[in-house]
Design an enzyme around this catalytic site. Structure first.
Site, PDB file in Angstrom:
ATOM      1  N   SER A  61       0.883  -1.165  -0.052  1.00  0.00           N
ATOM      2  CA  SER A  61      -0.105   0.004   0.018  1.00  0.00           C
ATOM      3  C   SER A  61       0.875   1.128   0.058  1.00  0.00           C
ATOM      4  CB  SER A  61      -0.848   0.152   1.306  1.00  0.00           C
ATOM      5  OG  SER A  61      -1.614  -1.157   1.352  1.00  0.00           O
TER       6      SER A  61
HETATM    7  N1  SAH Z   1      -0.505  -5.404   3.629  1.00  0.00           N
HETATM    8  C1  SAH Z   1       0.328  -5.667   2.696  1.00  0.00           C
HETATM    9  C2  SAH Z   1      -0.219  -5.575   1.348  1.00  0.00           C
HETATM   10  C3  SAH Z   1      -1.583  -6.440   1.103  1.00  0.00           C
HETATM   11  S1  SAH Z   1      -2.157  -6.489  -0.397  1.00  0.00           S
HETATM   12  C4  SAH Z   1       1.469  -5.235   2.832  1.00  0.00           C
HETATM   13  O1  SAH Z   1       1.756  -4.367   3.739  1.00  0.00           O
HETATM   14  O2  SAH Z   1       2.243  -5.333   1.730  1.00  0.00           O
HETATM   15  C5  SAH Z   1      -3.823  -7.313  -0.194  1.00  0.00           C
HETATM   16  C6  SAH Z   1      -3.257  -8.696   0.397  1.00  0.00           C
HETATM   17  O3  SAH Z   1      -4.511  -9.179   0.521  1.00  0.00           O
HETATM   18  C7  SAH Z   1      -2.970  -9.512  -1.109  1.00  0.00           C
HETATM   19  O4  SAH Z   1      -1.439  -9.994  -0.732  1.00  0.00           O
HETATM   20  C8  SAH Z   1      -3.769 -10.637  -1.131  1.00  0.00           C
HETATM   21  O5  SAH Z   1      -3.491 -12.019  -1.506  1.00  0.00           O
HETATM   22  C9  SAH Z   1      -4.627 -10.906   0.158  1.00  0.00           C
HETATM   23  N2  SAH Z   1      -5.941 -11.332   0.415  1.00  0.00           N
HETATM   24  C10 SAH Z   1      -6.738 -11.136  -0.377  1.00  0.00           C
HETATM   25  N3  SAH Z   1      -7.867 -11.853   0.000  1.00  0.00           N
HETATM   26  C11 SAH Z   1      -7.598 -12.280   1.336  1.00  0.00           C
HETATM   27  C12 SAH Z   1      -8.225 -13.022   2.207  1.00  0.00           C
HETATM   28  N4  SAH Z   1      -9.547 -13.366   2.386  1.00  0.00           N
HETATM   29  N5  SAH Z   1      -7.588 -13.444   3.234  1.00  0.00           N
HETATM   30  C13 SAH Z   1      -6.197 -13.108   3.464  1.00  0.00           C
HETATM   31  N6  SAH Z   1      -5.497 -12.446   2.639  1.00  0.00           N
HETATM   32  C14 SAH Z   1      -6.194 -12.053   1.586  1.00  0.00           C
END
Ligand code: SAH
Length: 219
Positions: A61
């Site tokens: 993000s």
């Molecule tokens: N917070 C992260 C960025 C996350 S991007 C950082 O600091 O880098 C969003 C992530 O959510 C992705 O990797 C995606 O695979 C994950 N995601 C999507 N749906 C999800 C779910 N139901 N449970 C867990 N992770 C999920």
């Protein structure tokens, strides 16, 4: 760290201090070296205030959004925090510094990302973060209740199953809206029910996939 990265970091934190403030959050973010969480070919852009690709179609993000969401959690040092969407592990590392006497549970549905984040956090000597594979239910009901929940992927609505994982007094921050744009929704579970506020967006996240969220390919 080279001079240009150091200068970019200083400029970014001047901007974040102006736009978000919250000195505890600023210090936790400064301690967390974002360049270590982005792929090598994006390292020079690590301190631009922008999201960056981390592989598997996912993104780390934008720092402004990370600061805003983290501040909204109002963490105490002993809190237990759930993150949904580990991605690179950057947000989890920041959270770990804010709950030195508490712990962070972070769940991720893409195994390669979860494994990479876990290895990185371990190499950084961060020991109060548990990286887990996402199960069929959103979050991690097995370890509930949480003092705070941060969802770093976008949901079509605020999932009841995550509200159910909050302790009384627990806060959640989550991007809610359509596929193209969302707003950050903040809620707190109280003794009587849930109180909301909606004025923290707009933003754009990758989709949250699963029950009570968007359909997606099997992980
Ligand atoms: N917070 C992260 C960025 C996350 S991007 C950082 O600091 O880098 C969003 C992530 O959510 C992705 O990797 C995606 O695979 C994950 N995601 C999507 N749906 C999800 C779910 N139901 N449970 C867990 N992770 C999920």
């Amino acid at each position: 760290m080279g001079k240009s990265l150091r200068d970019a970091k200083a400029a970014l934190f001047r901007k974040l201090r102006r736009e978000v403030g919250n000195e505890r959050v600023m210090r936790a973010m400064e301690q967390t070296h974002r360049e270590m969480f982005v792929p090598p070919d994006h390292r020079s852009a690590a301190y631009e205030d922008a999201p960056l690709p981390i592989g598997q179609g996912q993104t780390i993000s934008q720092p402004f959004i990370v600061a805003l969401m983290t501040a909204a959690l109002r963490l105490s040092p002993t809190d237990t925090v759930l993150e949904v969407g580990t991605g690179s592990g950057y947000q989890a590392a920041i959270l770990s510094h804010l709950v030195p006497r508490g712990r962070v549970v972070t769940v991720e549905r893409i195994h390669t990302l979860a494994r990479r984040a876990e290895g990185l956090l371990r190499s950084l000597q961060i020991h109060n973060v548990q990286v887990l594979a996402a199960g069929p239910d959103l979050g991690c009901p097995e370890q509930a209740p949480y003092d705070a929940i941060i969802v770093t992927a976008a949901a079509p609505k605020l999932p009841q199953s995550l509200l159910d994982q909050l302790a009384v007094g627990g806060r959640i921050i989550i991007p809610v809206g359509g596929a193209e744009e969302q707003e950050l929704v903040w809620a707190m579970r109280t003794g009587e029910g849930v109180s909301f506020s909606f004025d923290k967006g707009p933003c754009r996240f990758v989709p949250l996939i699963g029950r009570e969220a968007w359909p997606g390919p099997p992980a």
